[in-house]
Design an enzyme around this catalytic site. Structure first.
Site, PDB file in Angstrom:
ATOM      1  N   TYR A  56       0.871  -1.179   0.000  1.00 13.29           N
ATOM      2  CA  TYR A  56       0.000   0.000   0.000  1.00 13.29           C
ATOM      3  C   TYR A  56       0.906   1.225   0.000  1.00 13.29           C
ATOM      4  CZ  TYR A  56      -3.785   2.981   2.004  1.00 13.29           C
ATOM      5  OH  TYR A  56      -4.717   3.947   2.275  1.00 13.29           O
ATOM      6  N   LYS A  64      -1.531  -1.160  -4.211  1.00 15.58           N
ATOM      7  CA  LYS A  64      -2.513  -0.093  -3.952  1.00 15.58           C
ATOM      8  C   LYS A  64      -1.739   1.209  -3.995  1.00 15.58           C
ATOM      9  CE  LYS A  64      -5.603   1.238  -0.087  1.00 15.58           C
ATOM     10  NZ  LYS A  64      -6.091   2.488  -0.559  1.00 15.58           N
TER      11      LYS A  64
HETATM   12  O1  MN9 Z   1      -6.347   5.234  -0.244  1.00 16.53           O
HETATM   13  C1  MN9 Z   1      -8.085   6.542   0.766  1.00 16.53           C
HETATM   14  N1  MN9 Z   1      -7.283   7.088   1.805  1.00 16.53           N
HETATM   15  C2  MN9 Z   1      -7.724   7.263   3.090  1.00 16.53           C
HETATM   16  C3  MN9 Z   1      -7.441   5.394   0.111  1.00 16.53           C
HETATM   17  O2  MN9 Z   1      -8.816   7.001   3.449  1.00 16.53           O
HETATM   18  C4  MN9 Z   1      -6.815   7.807   4.120  1.00 16.53           C
HETATM   19  C5  MN9 Z   1      -8.619   7.493  -0.309  1.00 16.53           C
HETATM   20  O3  MN9 Z   1      -9.784   6.896  -0.791  1.00 16.53           O
HETATM   21  C6  MN9 Z   1      -8.884   8.894   0.195  1.00 16.53           C
HETATM   22  O4  MN9 Z   1      -9.597   8.838   1.382  1.00 16.53           O
HETATM   23  C7  MN9 Z   1      -9.705   9.735  -0.775  1.00 16.53           C
HETATM   24  C8  MN9 Z   1      -9.769  11.180  -0.333  1.00 16.53           C
HETATM   25  O5  MN9 Z   1      -8.488  11.777  -0.462  1.00 16.53           O
HETATM   26  O6  MN9 Z   1      -9.165   9.672  -2.049  1.00 16.53           O
END
Ligand code: MN9
Length: 291
Positions: free
Chosen positions: A133, A161
């Site tokens: 990730y 990811k």
């Molecule tokens: O990687 C998510 N990160 C977090 C996944 O939740 C910290 C993203 O989906 C972001 O929340 C989203 C908003 O910046 O893109």
């Protein structure tokens, strides 16, 4: 290949305990919307703030509800390798879990070599390649294309990811390894990720906007880029509103209140929303969510 849209599940709480009914309801709601899988116990799930037994319990609840209808990727990232191995062993023992992911180990500013060994040790001890990730903004570490190459050479990686706006890196990785599944991570830039080769996305806002992102994928595949961009902008109006209050995590959970699956407040020390913030979000987002 159809682009995967995978919600990084939020975690519901009621009286500071995991709210099993709400979690099951969200899983069902998301499957009805057409998601390809679930990413469980990621940053969106507040996993680093949970006890290990709660993380395990969440995996069990989700798998029991999914019943192998879609994929389940479990995020086992921890500050130390042994803690992650423990979560990984548990997850692999749960029927329906299809992959393991991990953020790099955090806080001690581990060296690149230590982080590489973290992933190699997990892959070896758990007997399965990992889905690292990459989230430089929160983890403070960038998993570079060179780093990914090393994991590929060691057959320790099953996917990536990619939560970064460095789409040049994403493109380099896909160019060298077209068969590696790369999931875009910044929902607000999904079509940029697609344009640079992403195979789909794992994201937090798919808890309440999966249908929009599935339609974006379809438009993109059909070459209808203007329509894809129009929907991206619609989703981004919601995301912009979420960034407009003090706690993004609480704001996302409130979106589920609006949909009718209340998820409660995030864990301390995250701040709950006040009434003013709720009415701001309701006004900005309610009609956009329903579209
Ligand atoms: O990687 C998510 N990160 C977090 C996944 O939740 C910290 C993203 O989906 C972001 O929340 C989203 C908003 O910046 O893109």
């Amino acid at each position: 290949m159809k682009k995967a849209i995978i919600p990084a599940l939020l975690t519901p709480f009621k009286n500071r305990k995991i709210d099993e009914d709400a979690l099951r309801a969200l899983v069902e709601y998301s499957i009805r919307k057409g998601v390809s899988g679930f990413y469980v116990c990621g940053s969106t799930g507040e996993a680093f703030m949970l006890r290990a037994d709660d993380r395990k319990h969440i995996v069990e609840i989700v798998a029991d509800q999914v019943k192998k209808r879609v994929d389940i990727i479990v995020q086992i990232g921890s500050i130390g390798t042994d803690l992650a191995v423990d979560l990984g062993r548990h997850a692999l023992g749960v029927e329906g879990v299809s992959g393991l992911s991990s953020i790099p180990p955090y806080y001690y500013k581990f060296t690149g070599e230590e982080i590489l060994h973290y992933y190699l040790d997990l892959a070896e001890e758990l007997g399965t390649p990992m889905i690292p990730y990459n989230f430089p903004r929160l983890s403070g570490v960038t998993l570079t294309p060179d780093f990914i190459s090393k994991l590929i050479e060691e057959k320790a990686i099953a996917g990536l990811k990619f939560t970064s706006e460095n789409f040049y890196d994403l493109e380099k990785i896909k160019l060298s390894y077209p068969d590696l599944t790369v999931y875009n991570g910044l929902d607000e830039m999904y079509i940029s990720g697609l344009a640079m080769g992403a195979d789909g996305a794992i994201g937090s806002t798919f808890n309440f906007m999966a249908d929009k992102f599935i339609r974006i994928s379809d438009f993109f595949e059909e070459g209808r880029i203007e329509e894809a961009r129009r929907l991206q902008s619609e989703a981004n109006q919601v995301i912009e509103a979420l960034f407009g209050v003090r706690c993004f995590m609480a704001a996302q959970k409130y979106m589920l209140d609006l949909i009718g699956i209340p998820f409660g407040d995030p864990q301390r020390p995250f701040m709950p929303l006040n009434g003013e913030e709720k009415s701001f979000l309701k006004k900005r987002c309610e009609s956009l969510l329903a579209r």
